[in-house]
Design an enzyme around this catalytic site. Structure first.
Site, PDB file in Angstrom:
ATOM      1  N   SER A  10       6.178 -38.895 -55.800  1.00  0.00           N
ATOM      2  CA  SER A  10       5.172 -37.939 -55.313  1.00  0.00           C
ATOM      3  C   SER A  10       5.226 -36.627 -56.089  1.00  0.00           C
ATOM      4  O   SER A  10       4.186 -36.029 -56.367  1.00  0.00           O
ATOM      5  CB  SER A  10       5.351 -37.692 -53.811  1.00  0.00           C
ATOM      6  OG  SER A  10       6.579 -37.045 -53.564  1.00  0.00           O
ATOM      7  N   LYS A 102      17.951 -30.891 -55.017  1.00  0.00           N
ATOM      8  CA  LYS A 102      18.810 -30.050 -54.173  1.00  0.00           C
ATOM      9  C   LYS A 102      20.128 -30.729 -53.840  1.00  0.00           C
ATOM     10  O   LYS A 102      21.170 -30.084 -53.794  1.00  0.00           O
ATOM     11  CB  LYS A 102      18.090 -29.677 -52.888  1.00  0.00           C
ATOM     12  CG  LYS A 102      17.664 -30.878 -52.079  1.00  0.00           C
ATOM     13  CD  LYS A 102      16.731 -30.538 -50.953  1.00  0.00           C
ATOM     14  CE  LYS A 102      16.157 -31.804 -50.353  1.00  0.00           C
ATOM     15  NZ  LYS A 102      14.986 -32.326 -51.023  1.00  0.00           N
ATOM     16  N   GLY A 131      10.414 -25.879 -51.739  1.00  0.00           N
ATOM     17  CA  GLY A 131       9.236 -26.361 -52.463  1.00  0.00           C
ATOM     18  C   GLY A 131       8.572 -25.318 -53.325  1.00  0.00           C
ATOM     19  O   GLY A 131       9.165 -24.785 -54.264  1.00  0.00           O
ATOM     20  N   GLY A 184       3.501 -38.509 -40.769  1.00  0.00           N
ATOM     21  CA  GLY A 184       4.080 -38.500 -42.109  1.00  0.00           C
ATOM     22  C   GLY A 184       4.975 -37.303 -42.393  1.00  0.00           C
ATOM     23  O   GLY A 184       5.390 -37.094 -43.531  1.00  0.00           O
ATOM     24  N   LYS A 202      20.242 -26.878 -49.135  1.00  0.00           N
ATOM     25  CA  LYS A 202      19.498 -25.692 -49.548  1.00  0.00           C
ATOM     26  C   LYS A 202      20.258 -24.412 -49.190  1.00  0.00           C
ATOM     27  O   LYS A 202      20.232 -23.429 -49.940  1.00  0.00           O
ATOM     28  CB  LYS A 202      18.113 -25.707 -48.901  1.00  0.00           C
ATOM     29  CG  LYS A 202      17.248 -26.865 -49.429  1.00  0.00           C
ATOM     30  CD  LYS A 202      16.056 -27.134 -48.523  1.00  0.00           C
ATOM     31  CE  LYS A 202      15.197 -28.272 -49.062  1.00  0.00           C
ATOM     32  NZ  LYS A 202      14.168 -28.700 -48.075  1.00  0.00           N
TER      33      LYS A 202
END
Lengths: 425, 425
Positions: A10, A102, A131, A184, A202
């Site tokens: 993706s 990450k 992101g 999703g 993170k």
């Protein structure tokens, strides 16, 4: 400037799309034509979201990163191996690297940074945290002349979606998780998100940058949200607060405390208004004060935007024959164990409805050196409950208090224990 | 690495303080000792917030920027002259420059950028827009691989404080302004803030960076907030919206529209929750989606934080014998006149209370090609009012509609006209 892309899922497919579609702008912004040299995939004939020009797909990632004509390598495979080996090989072959990985950075960042240093190449990773939100570059560069004291982040979209749903609809955890899965926002196996593993990786990266000290995922105290109940969320609402999964990195007596756990924060706090699957990172520093960075924390196109931003910087550096600042771990601060970390607790206790209960509970707090900020009595008889919010104390003091409460005859059950963040201590 | 600081007011004194206090950290982060070479002031014996080491104060700014031992120059005097002459002289003498001077950059940025280019030196100016908030670096670097489509900014703390006060207390403009002045958020002569001059300068800088096109303050359509009434703010509240002074820069058919004006935005928009004197910049881009950057937009220490961040980058570049990306104006897009800018209007009209009024008003909108999104009838008799919110149309169409409404017999008065931003078109 030739770019090899490792992975075409993706994120990778969006990186390829942007490289192709924005070629003219990228050329104007870097000073050189940025061309796609190859895309490494597991299966050539897998369906994907972008039309990769013929001949550029390969299953030989190791060969691609070693190719003489490749200048820059983008790693968007994820996971530890083969990503680590490929990045190390790319650096050794003199390529500059941009990665969104990450998990790898949080587990073994120093190995990668040292390889980048040794080979005098750039290793950029803005896309690894939150992101599309530019947060690493501001920490590394914009705040380089300031002293960061705390970073509070909502850095996992799945858990924020679930907690936001629980807050807005009163749903329980399982119900909200199911809705997230249907839409999703959560995976079939949601463990990495729900149990805080993703956020902990993170947190480690943010802490390393903010405090110039090596922090790995293993150093991060981690609690997920699967134990958060509708009652916890309702209790937060009663205090005009909201429950968020926070990644927290803070300086405390020049040591670094890093942790991930659900916490109640006041609704007036800027992080409280971060809804759905959005991410945000709130930074406190000595001179700048309070800053917040908000945006989409995941998704193919947003993550690709962050990758491309790094790619332009790395390409410019390469053209100028220079490199950006490498790892900064000079401060090498002590990491504070969770027990020494200072925080506040919200504790809800089902108690016997008789005289002296409040005094007994207050004594339990005092005995452990914990000062009480507010206490609220609710219900009568079998429903009698005390809700206590403490002042700041060490986590060890607070958890010892809770353990002591559980032993008391007048306490029927400690129904909720949650940390409180984002307010005055 | 020797630094000359020009100006020692609220920002300059904090720059000096941070340079002295953080000397060790700055050394670790830049790779060289960063030393204060001199501080240029108008009067040596003026009271100031920092103890400048003896011998470093000078009234000879021109001599200081030309001194051989000075590497970096920080300009925090503000205004056009002598700041411009000093920056140009510094660049010609081979110094790298960090400035917080929004007025100068917005009026004559290209002259400075060309001088930096010609002399192959850095000119950084993060502190010129939104104080401590890192917004220029994210636009220049983090989003360099993306396509920014719109920037919406609350970039003036004074006006945000006033509008927030009007929203929360129902106060009128003058009352809120007085409170802002008492609290030190507004100056005795508030024109630069209240009439949008300050925001327009920042809008020009943001638009230049976002769209790789030269934009000066003179290109920015500017309206201030002194005409905003308590009734406007109440009307916004009725629509679950809030009035903010927005700096807007957007792409429209590949042309750039830049403007500053008060506008109603939905309370659900992230910018709506920016309270008091805080600033925030909301960025929409093709791949990253919606980002927001939030923090203190002014003040000595926050602005100094941004200056120091630039100083570290510029010092690193100098040590590496390189420089950052200079001006990027390659796209050279057309600037859209305000009349062609597409926006939405909220219009409140006192009308005669008789049959056919709504139809007549609707016809006036339709005659000018403006489609109506919602219309609300309020009051009866002498208090009859129509509140119309349009769909998107050009500003020329919308202002012609309002002019036509004013000519209509059934219209007693057009009581409020305000643009609507931040929602669906």
């Amino acid at each position: 400037m030739k770019v090899a892309v490792l992975g075409c899922g993706s994120v990778g497919s969006q990186v390829v799309r942007l490289l192709l579609e924005q070629a003219d702008d990228l050329e104007a912004r870097t000073g050189a034509r940025v061309e796609l040299a190859g895309v490494a995939v597991r299966r050539i004939d897998a369906p994907r979201d972008v039309d990769v020009p013929p001949g550029l797909l390969t299953t030989d990632a190791a060969g691609l990163v070693a190719r003489d004509d490749v200048d820059l390598v983008v790693e968007v495979i994820g996971g530890i191996e083969p990503a680590r080996a490929l990045i190390l090989s790319a650096l050794e072959h003199g390529k500059s690297v941009v990665t969104a990985n990450k998990a790898l950075l949080a587990e073994d960042g120093p190995t990668l940074f040292e390889a980048a240093d040794k080979n005098e190449r750039d290793l950029y990773y803005e896309a690894a945290v939150a992101g599309a939100i530019p947060i690493l570059r501001p920490l590394r560069e914009s705040l380089a002349g300031d002293r960061v004291t705390r970073v509070l982040g909502i850095v996992n979209g799945t858990t924020n979606f679930i907690l936001d749903k629980m807050d807005s609809s009163g749903a329980g955890f399982n119900e909200a998780l199911e809705e997230a899965q249907e839409l999703g926002y959560a995976e079939a196996d949601p463990t990495a998100d729900v149990e805080g593993f993703d956020a902990a990786a993170k947190a480690a990266i943010l802490a390393s940058l903010a405090f110039h000290t090596r922090v790995t995922a293993a150093d991060v105290h981690r609690e997920g949200i699967s134990e958060v109940t509708a009652a916890d969320v309702a209790s937060a609402r009663d205090m005009d607060s909201v429950v968020k999964l926070l990644a927290i990195a803070e300086l405390r007596d020049d040591a670094v405390a890093v942790r991930v756990h659900p916490a109640m924060i006041p609704r007036s706090h800027p992080l409280a208004s971060v809804r759905e699957a959005y991410n945000a990172v709130f930074v406190e520093s000595e001179a700048a004060g309070q800053l917040m960075f908000y945006g989409p924390g995941a998704g193919g196109a947003p993550t690709a935007s962050a990758v491309l931003g790094d790619l332009v910087t790395v390409a410019r550096n390469r053209l100028a024959g220079t490199r950006g600042a490498g790892e900064s771990a000079y401060a090498d601060r002590r990491l504070l164990p969770m027990g020494e970390t200072v925080t506040r607790y919200h504790v809800a206790i089902d108690v016997d409805d008789r005289a002296g209960v409040l005094a007994a509970v207050a004594t339990a707090f005092a005995d452990h050196g914990v000062s009480i900020q507010t206490v609220r009595q609710e219900g009568r008889g079998a429903d009698a409950q005390l809700v206590v919010v403490s002042h700041a104390a060490t986590d060890a003091q607070l958890s010892a208090t809770v353990a002591a409460l559980r032993e008391m005859d007048i306490v029927r059950e400690v129904t909720s224990v949650m940390r409180v963040e984002g307010g005055e201590e």
